[in-house]
Design an enzyme around this catalytic site. Structure first.
Site, mmCIF file in Angstrom:
data_model
loop_
_atom_site.group_PDB
_atom_site.id
_atom_site.type_symbol
_atom_site.label_atom_id
_atom_site.label_comp_id
_atom_site.label_asym_id
_atom_site.label_seq_id
_atom_site.Cartn_x
_atom_site.Cartn_y
_atom_site.Cartn_z
ATOM 1 N N SER A 9 -13.461 8.807 -15.647
ATOM 2 C CA SER A 9 -12.132 8.206 -15.696
ATOM 3 C C SER A 9 -11.088 9.233 -15.292
ATOM 4 C CB SER A 9 -11.831 7.712 -17.115
ATOM 5 O OG SER A 9 -10.444 7.504 -17.232
ATOM 6 N N HIS A 34 -13.736 5.726 -12.060
ATOM 7 C CA HIS A 34 -13.103 4.783 -12.988
ATOM 8 C C HIS A 34 -11.592 5.009 -12.977
ATOM 9 C CE1 HIS A 34 -13.274 2.040 -16.464
ATOM 10 N NE2 HIS A 34 -12.303 2.772 -16.979
ATOM 11 N N ASP A 36 -8.030 3.712 -14.481
ATOM 12 C CA ASP A 36 -7.411 2.978 -15.583
ATOM 13 C C ASP A 36 -5.973 2.627 -15.225
ATOM 14 O OD1 ASP A 36 -9.433 2.936 -17.727
ATOM 15 O OD2 ASP A 36 -9.301 5.115 -17.581
ATOM 16 N N MET A 38 -2.610 0.869 -16.328
ATOM 17 C CA MET A 38 -1.930 0.467 -17.574
ATOM 18 C C MET A 38 -0.468 0.139 -17.287
ATOM 19 S SD MET A 38 -3.387 3.348 -20.178
ATOM 20 C CE MET A 38 -5.128 3.821 -20.172
ATOM 21 N N HIS A 67 -10.206 -0.582 -13.843
ATOM 22 C CA HIS A 67 -10.092 -1.191 -15.167
ATOM 23 C C HIS A 67 -8.630 -1.551 -15.393
ATOM 24 C CE1 HIS A 67 -10.485 -0.381 -19.822
ATOM 25 N NE2 HIS A 67 -10.198 -1.642 -19.549
ATOM 26 N N MET A 138 -15.365 -1.714 -24.660
ATOM 27 C CA MET A 138 -14.428 -0.658 -25.060
ATOM 28 C C MET A 138 -14.879 -0.090 -26.406
ATOM 29 S SD MET A 138 -12.219 -0.294 -22.676
ATOM 30 C CE MET A 138 -11.363 1.002 -23.571
ATOM 31 N N ASP A 176 -16.925 2.432 -22.461
ATOM 32 C CA ASP A 176 -15.729 3.214 -22.111
ATOM 33 C C ASP A 176 -14.994 3.630 -23.384
ATOM 34 O OD1 ASP A 176 -13.371 4.190 -21.006
ATOM 35 O OD2 ASP A 176 -12.741 2.277 -20.131
#
Ligand code: DX5
Ligand code: ZN
Length: 222
Positions: A9, A34, A36, A38, A67, A138, A176
């Site tokens: 990540s 990965h 992320d 947000m 993600h 998660m 994750d």
């Protein structure tokens, strides 16, 4: 033993030089990247979106495992496809029509995934299991790197392993949050086929990445 994919990540990478960081984890043995995303609304943190992903795309040929921790998702699906996402994973709580969202992701040429928060049950994917290529468990509450692994999620992994095996399809079962050399082998024993790790991969800087990635793979512990 199934092949295990390691998906570092980049949330724990140096944001001032993300391109270099991605090349470094690619060379160090990452199988996927990965990413992320947000929005400060679905989760209490902000990261980056499609324009940044598009700029990162030329730095590696490895799949972008994106993600999404944003709500809504649907207006942005095409932008993520255009930016170069390969897998697009969404949380069921991010919108009212999960099935429609998964169809739209597939129609845009990406592999759809569903992410389950620690309090979200495995059963939520039952009606859509034939429409997805990845399930993300998660093992921390989404929003931040460096949190402690939530043990109860291993039981959910075992349930999902059985549900996926019944389909006969090769759906990636990814975990994750809080993964390290101690928790990763336990998640693999419970049935995951992909490990996301941020702080455990990026600790120690680029010269440590290959060892850090190796430490997450099961052969080290055989
Ligand atoms: C958290 C993110 C994770 C995070 C994991 O919301 O989904 O991908 O980067 O970080 P570590 O591996 O440090 O727990
Ligand atoms: Zn993530």
């Amino acid at each position: 033993m199934r092949d295990i994919l390691i998906s570092p990540s980049i949330l724990s990478a140096d944001f001032a030089c993300l391109g270099e960081e991605i090349r470094a984890i690619d060379h160090a043995g990452a199988d996927m990247i990965h990413i992320d995303v947000m929005d400060g609304h679905f989760v209490p943190n902000l990261t980056f979106g499609p324009p940044v992903i598009e700029k990162l795309r030329p730095h590696t040929k490895k799949p972008f495992d994106v993600h999404l921790m944003i709500a809504p998702v649907d207006p942005f699906i095409h932008a993520f496809a255009k930016a170069g996402a390969d897998i697009l994973t969404v949380h069921p709580e991010a919108g009212a029509h999960l099935h429609r969202t998964l169809q739209a992701i597939r129609a845009a040429g990406m592999k759809p995934g569903v992410a389950l928060n620690p309090a979200t049950p495995a059963s939520i994917i039952e009606p859509v299991i034939d429409d997805i290529d990845l399930v993300l468990v998660m093992s921390v509450n989404p929003g931040f790197g460096g949190q402690a692994f939530i043990e109860s999620q291993l039981r959910k992994v075992e349930q999902l392993r059985q549900m996926i095996d019944r389909t006969g399809r090769d759906i990636i079962l990814e975990i994750d949050g809080g993964l390290n050399a101690e928790t990763s082998p336990r998640a693999i024993s419970a049935g995951v086929t992909a490990i996301v790790a941020g702080s455990a991969v990026f600790k120690g800087g680029p010269t440590a990445y290959a060892d850090n990635i190796r430490a997450l793979r099961p052969s080290v512990h055989a």
